[in-house]
Design a protein around this motif. Structure first.
Motif, short mmCIF file in Angstrom:
data_model
loop_
_atom_site.label_atom_id
_atom_site.label_comp_id
_atom_site.label_asym_id
_atom_site.label_seq_id
_atom_site.Cartn_x
_atom_site.Cartn_y
_atom_site.Cartn_z
N ILE A 95 40.64 62.06 78.55
CA ILE A 95 39.57 62.38 77.62
C ILE A 95 38.29 61.78 78.18
N ALA A 96 37.25 62.61 78.31
CA ALA A 96 36.00 62.16 78.92
C ALA A 96 34.83 62.44 77.99
N ILE A 129 32.72 65.32 69.66
CA ILE A 129 33.33 66.30 70.55
C ILE A 129 33.33 65.78 71.98
N LEU A 130 34.51 65.66 72.56
CA LEU A 130 34.69 65.16 73.92
C LEU A 130 35.34 66.25 74.77
N GLN A 131 35.55 65.94 76.04
CA GLN A 131 36.22 66.86 76.95
C GLN A 131 37.64 66.39 77.23
N LYS A 132 38.57 67.34 77.23
CA LYS A 132 39.94 67.06 77.60
C LYS A 132 40.26 67.82 78.88
N LEU A 165 31.94 53.89 77.06
CA LEU A 165 33.23 54.50 77.38
C LEU A 165 33.00 55.84 78.06
N ALA A 166 33.48 55.97 79.31
CA ALA A 166 33.28 57.21 80.06
C ALA A 166 34.52 58.10 80.02
N ILE A 167 35.69 57.52 80.33
CA ILE A 167 36.94 58.29 80.42
C ILE A 167 38.08 57.39 79.96
N MET A 168 39.09 57.99 79.35
CA MET A 168 40.31 57.25 79.03
C MET A 168 41.49 58.19 79.11
#
Length: 225
Positions: A95-96, A129-132, A165-168
């Motif tokens: 998730i980014a 809303i994030l990117q997957k 937080l950038a990516i997890m």
């Protein structure tokens, strides 16, 4: 397919492709190409995927690149920072933050990810809303400033400023907590809320989010009369 990341704080990723190799990026993401490359706009995920990207503020279509012979394609980061490559197994997802995805191999898939907790979406600094991004394949992400990576154990928590937080990994969860103590809130300089990410999984923290960069530059901008 081979690639290398270069450029220090203004990085680029350069791909050396052979016939049949494929890449995707946000629309217009390619910075340059050398040799026979076929470029097409693609919805990548059908109507649902395209609409999801539109609502998240990303481009409605993605750019799809296919090498028709030996060639090179370059993608440049839009801001000072770094580019991180993440190898994803089939079904593995990260998730980014919105706008972090730079490009990836043609086999990966992109989708919209919604924050489940209202508080996290409002105050964590990453938005609802994030990117997957899901494998198999390799995905490349833009990170503002320097990237620090932590591998969290199950239940282990890391506290951070909002917006860094950038990516997890998809296995992680994110929440927000209010800073305790009135003195800390008003004089601590850390803000009202912290972002808290819980493991297990990897977490990528960015040292200088674009919002902080803009804030840092404001005192040096010319003042209007």
């Amino acid at each position: 397919m081979e690639y290398r990341i270069e450029g220090d704080s203004l990085p680029v990723v350069r791909f050396q492709l052979e016939r049949g190799d494929e890449l995707i990026s946000e629309a217009g993401g390619r910075t340059w190409s050398l040799g026979p490359v076929k470029t097409e706009a693609a919805s990548h995920g059908g109507v649902g995927g395209a609409l999801g990207r539109m609502f998240s503020g990303e481009s409605l279509f993605l750019s799809h690149y296919e090498a028709e012979g030996p060639c090179e394609i370059g993608f440049a980061s839009g801001l000072p920072g770094c580019i991180k490559a993440i190898d994803l197994e089939a079904g593995q997802s990260v998730i980014a933050q919105k706008g972090a995805f730079l490009c990836g191999t043609g086999s990966i898939s992109l989708a919209t990810h919604f924050q489940k907790k209202i508080g996290s979406g409002l105050f964590a600094g990453e938005g609802f809303i994030l990117q997957k991004v899901t494998g198999p394949g390799t995905a490349f992400f833009e990170i503002d400033g320097h990237a620090v990576v932590y591998e969290l154990e199950a239940g282990e928590k890391i506290h951070m400023d909002t917006g860094v937080l950038a990516i997890m990994d998809e296995t992680c969860s994110v929440d927000i907590v209010r800073v305790k103590g009135m003195k800390n809130i008003f004089f601590g300089g850390e803000g009202l809320f912290d972002t808290v990410v819980s493991g297990p999984g990897k977490v990528y923290i960015q040292s200088m989010p674009v919002a902080q960069l803009v804030k840092a530059l404001v005192p040096f901008l010319p003042k209007s009369d």
